[in-house]
Write a protein that holds these residues in place. Structure first.
Motif, PDB file in Angstrom:
ATOM      1  N   HIS A   1       0.802  -1.222   0.000  1.00 13.48           N
ATOM      2  CA  HIS A   1       0.000   0.000   0.000  1.00 13.48           C
ATOM      3  C   HIS A   1       0.833   1.269   0.000  1.00 13.48           C
ATOM      4  CE1 HIS A   1      -4.259  -1.107   0.434  1.00 13.48           C
ATOM      5  NE2 HIS A   1      -3.744  -2.257   0.838  1.00 13.48           N
ATOM      6  N   HIS A   2       0.325   2.245  -0.734  1.00  7.50           N
ATOM      7  CA  HIS A   2       0.889   3.581  -0.710  1.00  7.50           C
ATOM      8  C   HIS A   2       0.698   4.150   0.698  1.00  7.50           C
ATOM      9  CE1 HIS A   2       0.994   7.931  -1.520  1.00  7.50           C
ATOM     10  NE2 HIS A   2       1.803   7.600  -2.503  1.00  7.50           N
ATOM     11  N   PRO A   3       1.713   4.818   1.257  1.00  6.61           N
ATOM     12  CA  PRO A   3       1.609   5.230   2.662  1.00  6.61           C
ATOM     13  C   PRO A   3       0.522   6.273   2.947  1.00  6.61           C
ATOM     14  CG  PRO A   3       3.624   6.065   1.671  1.00  6.61           C
ATOM     15  CD  PRO A   3       3.008   5.151   0.675  1.00  6.61           C
ATOM     16  N   SER A   4       0.227   7.131   1.970  1.00  2.00           N
ATOM     17  CA  SER A   4      -0.739   8.188   2.291  1.00  2.00           C
ATOM     18  C   SER A   4      -2.082   8.031   1.568  1.00  2.00           C
ATOM     19  CB  SER A   4      -0.123   9.557   1.977  1.00  2.00           C
ATOM     20  OG  SER A   4       0.295   9.574   0.635  1.00  2.00           O
ATOM     21  N   GLU A   5      -2.145   7.155   0.563  1.00  2.00           N
ATOM     22  CA  GLU A   5      -3.420   6.955  -0.128  1.00  2.00           C
ATOM     23  C   GLU A   5      -3.844   5.499   0.048  1.00  2.00           C
ATOM     24  OE1 GLU A   5      -3.144   7.985  -4.254  1.00  2.00           O
ATOM     25  OE2 GLU A   5      -2.443  10.001  -3.813  1.00  2.00           O
ATOM     26  N   GLU A   6      -4.854   5.299   0.831  1.00  2.00           N
ATOM     27  CA  GLU A   6      -5.229   3.924   1.178  1.00  2.00           C
ATOM     28  C   GLU A   6      -5.644   3.095  -0.040  1.00  2.00           C
ATOM     29  OE1 GLU A   6      -8.413   1.832   3.968  1.00  2.00           O
ATOM     30  OE2 GLU A   6      -7.661   3.725   4.782  1.00  2.00           O
ATOM     31  N   ASP A   7      -6.310   3.757  -1.013  1.00  2.00           N
ATOM     32  CA  ASP A   7      -6.782   3.006  -2.168  1.00  2.00           C
ATOM     33  C   ASP A   7      -5.816   3.071  -3.358  1.00  2.00           C
ATOM     34  OD1 ASP A   7      -7.254   5.621  -2.506  1.00  2.00           O
ATOM     35  OD2 ASP A   7      -9.343   5.472  -3.130  1.00  2.00           O
ATOM     36  N   THR A   8      -4.547   3.359  -3.081  1.00  2.00           N
ATOM     37  CA  THR A   8      -3.506   3.245  -4.108  1.00  2.00           C
ATOM     38  C   THR A   8      -2.547   2.143  -3.667  1.00  2.00           C
ATOM     39  OG1 THR A   8      -3.666   5.537  -4.814  1.00  2.00           O
ATOM     40  CG2 THR A   8      -1.580   4.436  -5.237  1.00  2.00           C
ATOM     41  N   TYR A   9      -2.469   1.117  -4.469  1.00  2.00           N
ATOM     42  CA  TYR A   9      -1.658  -0.027  -4.047  1.00  2.00           C
ATOM     43  C   TYR A   9      -1.274  -0.894  -5.245  1.00  2.00           C
ATOM     44  CZ  TYR A   9      -6.219  -2.376  -4.396  1.00  2.00           C
ATOM     45  OH  TYR A   9      -7.424  -2.855  -4.836  1.00  2.00           O
TER      46      TYR A   9
END
Lengths: 370, 173
Positions: free
Chosen positions: A242-250
């Motif tokens: 997972h991207h650290p600051s955008e939960e729905d970017t992975y």
């Protein structure tokens, strides 16, 4: 005609007509030559023997020095705090390798802002302006080199071979995690690459595990969660980095491991939308590793077949590629080497490209550790 | 059973071990022979001699090396010797075998297609292509058997495939 079709036609054609000479060979009439008797030294040519003697002497000196120095075995895990050694387990390597590849890709995509590039648009997303417009737009491969460069960060340590890859499991110094796995390998320049993952392992069923951890890349910490299933002949793993600051970017990775091959299927999701899918298939043979990278976007199908080879003591990659846009099909061979640009003071990838019509040209891209 | 068990058993003339090795390697041996002599009848003779020499010299096989590479080196040397003898004979009687690369027992259309594609290749390219596709060898092993640099083998293989693909595409259109 596709390369695979030609190979299949030849394979089947010749194999179907291979004569059978078995019946014509009578073992009883063949006299097996006896093995030659040799003195312990006769099979060594003198220079080899002298070389071996020198090596042995050096080894003795090294051993002697090792015993004089305080002994610490770097490969023995220090234990889990209660004196019980942590078992070294292959499933942890699977998790680490998958996490490493996902985080490397995610990191490079974020760094290079590639999430917005045309290469990363799936079938439904791009407008007509993004489509490749024909030969006047240049060679098709030119548009793929940035993407290829991103993947080389993942490919280089893996293609270095099983022997170059090392996994060391120990107790995590972080309070919230039990285990720490350090993955080490080498890149094309022969430099050691090291990645560390801290994680917890939860048994969720018979031969089923959930692994939760973190991997750091520079100042960024990525969370990596995986469901792992152990099967009779391999492993299956689904991992999310997972991207650290955008939960729905992975990046989601589905990994399947068999004895001599590994398949990674990547799905890159940006703010909930899948923008890119690719497959990395790695075939391990005794000494040679072949990697096939494929991806499909709105405007093209791209395939790279990658082999590492050595030339003049330097490692290079030999890549065959095929790009199909529907209207145009381009094939070629790329030899990838690492060069040092004295003017800029950085290392670069050099892509020596030969297109099917035998046009040759070269391109460069900055090397990741520059 | 593992290959090394078969090899050990073959030293005692175990027929089933011999058959196991034969079935495992026969396409590769044939591809090697055919790649050098380009004549299926000669290739068949070479196959037979290769397996006989394999049995005869089984004690000379070095366990530290790949068995298939050792076996194909025997096949290659036998094929080169045959070719040398054949050229001397041809020079004397003036005859030459043509159109013998593949058998008539193959589907006619497929046979012609393969023959046409193989005609595009140089002698070395033919051998490399057969060893890669039919014998399923790695580039590295082909390089070792033929005594060529790995880069050259990879390059020649791709060049050959490219030429065949181009021809195949031309025929399709």
């Amino acid at each position: 005609m596709k390369k695979e079709k030609i190979e299949k036609m030849l394979r089947e054609g010749i194999r179907d007509t291979t004569p059978d000479v078995l019946a014509a060979i009578d073992l009883e009439t063949i006299e097996i030559k006896k093995p030659e008797k040799q003195s312990p030294f006769s099979r060594w040519k003198r220079p080899v023997f002298i070389g071996s003697l020198a090596t042995a002497s050096l080894a003795l000196v090294v051993l002697f020095v090792m015993f004089l120095l305080p002994f610490e075995d770097p490969f023995t895990p220090p234990g889990n705090g209660n004196g019980v050694p942590i078992a070294f387990d292959e499933k942890e390597e699977v998790y680490t390798l998958s996490a490493f590849s996902a985080v490397s890709l995610l990191d490079r995509m974020e760094e290079g802002n590639l999430r917005h590039a045309p290469s990363f648009a799936l079938l439904s997303s791009p407008g007509p302006s993004m489509a490749f417009t024909g030969q006047n737009a240049g060679y098709l491969i030119d548009r793929e080199l940035d993407t290829l460069t991103q993947y080389l960060a993942v490919i280089e340590p893996i293609i270095s071979g099983k022997d170059a890859m090392q996994f060391t499991l120990s107790e995590s110094p972080r309070e919230e995690y039990t285990y720490m796995m350090v993955f080490q390998s080498k890149n094309l320049r022969g430099m050691i690459i090291e990645e560390t993952i801290h994680y917890n392992r939860i048994e969720t069923g018979d031969d089923e595990y959930r692994l939760e951890g973190i991997m750091e890349k520079g100042a960024t910490t990525y969370s990596v969660i995986a469901e792992l299933e152990i099967e009779e002949d391999g492993f299956e793993l689904e991992l999310y980095a997972h991207h650290p600051s955008e939960e729905d970017t992975y990046i989601k990775v589905e990994q399947e491991i068999e004895e001599d091959s590994q398949t990674f299927e990547y799905e890159y999701v940006v703010r909930g939308d899948t923008v890119f899918e690719s497959t990395l298939e790695i075939d391990f043979d005794d000494e040679e590793i072949e990697i096939e990278l494929t991806y499909e976007t709105a405007t093209k199908e791209v395939e790279f077949e990658i082999i590492r080879f050595q030339e003049e003591s330097a490692f290079r990659l030999h890549i065959e590629y095929e790009i199909d846009t529907g209207d145009f099909d381009e094939e070629g061979v790329i030899i990838v080497s690492i060069i040092y640009d004295a003017e800029e003071g950085i290392h670069k990838y050099r892509f020596a490209i030969t297109i099917e019509d035998e046009t040759s040209f070269a391109r460069t891209r900055p090397y990741p550790d520059s | 059973m593992q290959l090394h068990h078969h090899i050990e058993a073959l030293k005692k003339k175990d027929r089933s071990a011999f058959e196991a090795i034969y079935h495992e390697t026969r396409h590769a041996v044939y591809a090697m022979a055919l790649g050098v002599v380009k004549d299926r009848f000669l290739a068949e003779d070479i196959m037979q001699v290769t397996y006989m020499k394999m049995v005869e010299n089984i004690h000379a096989y070095d366990k530290g090396k790949k068995f298939i590479n050792w076996l194909l080196t025997i096949a290659k040397n036998e094929a080169l010797d045959t070719l040398r003898r054949r050229r001397q004979e041809t020079a004397v009687d003036g005859s030459a075998n043509e159109d013998l690369f593949l058998g008539r027992d193959m589907e006619e259309e497929k046979r012609i297609e393969i023959e046409e594609l193989m005609k595009l290749l140089s002698e070395t390219e033919k051998t490399i292509v057969l060893l890669k596709t039919v014998a399923d060898l790695r580039h590295k092993d082909i390089a070792e058997i033929l005594g060529m640099p790995l880069g050259t083998v990879i390059w020649k293989y791709n060049k050959a495939l490219k030429a065949m693909r181009r021809e195949g595409r031309r025929e399709e259109t």
